[in-house]
Scaffold this active site. Structure first.
Site: not given
Ligand code: NAD
Length: 292
Positions: A87, A162
């Site tokens: 997102t 979204k």
């Molecule tokens: P998260 O923080 O658990 O995962 C993000 C991952 O990206 C982490 O493991 C981090 O180490 C990695 N990362 C950061 N910078 C990086 C880079 N330069 N190269 C490679 N990896 C990198 O977050 P999440 O909960 O998995 O959410 C991910 C996306 O999904 C977000 O944009 C969030 O808004 C969206 N989202 C989350 C949910 C939810 O319920 N968690 C629901 C819908 C949408």
């Protein structure tokens, strides 16, 4: 298909695992998180992207997405598709689409709803912006990771859908919670309140499917001590994205602005961080008209 998967966090890891389960060859990369079982680990984002037909990103925000896109696009083969499921702000999504098009690549912005539970169960909904050709390429992957993929139009439209959806969700959750708190003070039983509203014109997903009152309606995070679920800070992120988009598009969104301000206060000054976004109900319960 050969898939590169960058960002193996709370959402990305189970999504990548579902692609493996569906028989795809997945190479993954994350700066911190470990690769789930069955995913081959690459040493860099470019390494995960090399030779992939589709490169999926699931990252925290637009700035990181742009940085990763700049790294992976030169490593991708012409005709491959960059599929971002994070997102992020609409402007970043459109910038990345232009970068990909400039390199002869397809691209899609495909944020999800359904949360960590939906990612693990493979029941996510994808809201997708991009060309019909890129959408067709990615369709089997949407089917492996989710239950529904809606093509919303050109680049950026998935993110637009979204944040509009989640702006409605934030506003209706607040309205539902403040109405429950008012009903309490008027001596109206919560079960009666639910029975009336969930079958009347005040009904919404917040009331009918995700009722913020414990012990009332379907099971929801309220029945689990308001453990997320959908964390208040993630709702705040999406509401802020909606307000940034509204500013950029000169759209008047007073209720969205108020919802963003209330969630900001709840998360940053009160006890909202780490709690489900429906914990607005206990917040309102403890307040009166003169509470500051
Ligand atoms: P998260 O923080 O658990 O995962 C993000 C991952 O990206 C982490 O493991 C981090 O180490 C990695 N990362 C950061 N910078 C990086 C880079 N330069 N190269 C490679 N990896 C990198 O977050 P999440 O909960 O998995 O959410 C991910 C996306 O999904 C977000 O944009 C969030 O808004 C969206 N989202 C989350 C949910 C939810 O319920 N968690 C629901 C819908 C949408």
């Amino acid at each position: 298909m050969r898939i590169g998967f960058i960002g193996l966090g709370n959402m990305g890891a189970p999504m990548a695992a579902n692609l493996v389960k569906a028989g795809h060859a997945v190479t993954g990369y994350d700066v911190a998180a470990a690769a789930p079982e069955g995913v081959t680990r690459a040493d860099s984002a470019a390494g995960a992207a090399k030779g992939a037909e589709v490169v999926i990103t699931m990252l925290p925000n637009g700035a990181i997405l742009k940085q990763v896109a700049a790294e992976v696009i030169p490593a991708m083969e012409p005709g491959a598709v960059l599929l971002d499921c994070s997102t992020v702000d609409v402007a970043s999504a459109r910038e990345v689409a232009a970068m990909a098009a400039g390199a002869g690549l397809g691209s899609l912005d495909a944020p999800v709803s359904g949360g960590v539970g939906g990612a693990a169960a493979g029941t996510l909904t994808f809201m997708v912006g991009g060309t019909p050709e890129a959408f067709a390429t990615a369709k089997p992957l949407f089917d492996a990771m989710g239950r529904k993929a809606v093509h919303c139009g050109p680049a950026g439209n998935g993110q637009a859908a979204k944040i509009c959806n989640n702006m409605i969700l934030g506003v209706t959750m607040i309205a539902t919670c403040e109405a429950f708190a008012l009903a309490d003070k008027l001596g109206l039983d919560r079960q009666a309140m639910f029975d009336v509203v969930s079958t009347s014109s005040g009904q919404s997903w917040s009331m009918n499917t995700y009722c913020p009152a414990p012990g009332v309606g379907p099971t929801s995070p309220a029945d689990n001590g308001y453990r997320p679920g959908f964390a208040a800070e993630l709702m705040l992120k999406d509401l802020r994205l909606s307000q940034a988009a509204a500013e950029g598009a000169d759209a008047d969104t007073p209720m969205g602005a108020l919802a963003a301000a209330l969630y900001a206060r709840f998360v940053e000054e009160e006890d909202g961080r780490g709690r489900d976004f429906s914990a607005m109900l206990p917040r309102f319960e403890g307040r009166g008209r003169t509470s500051s």
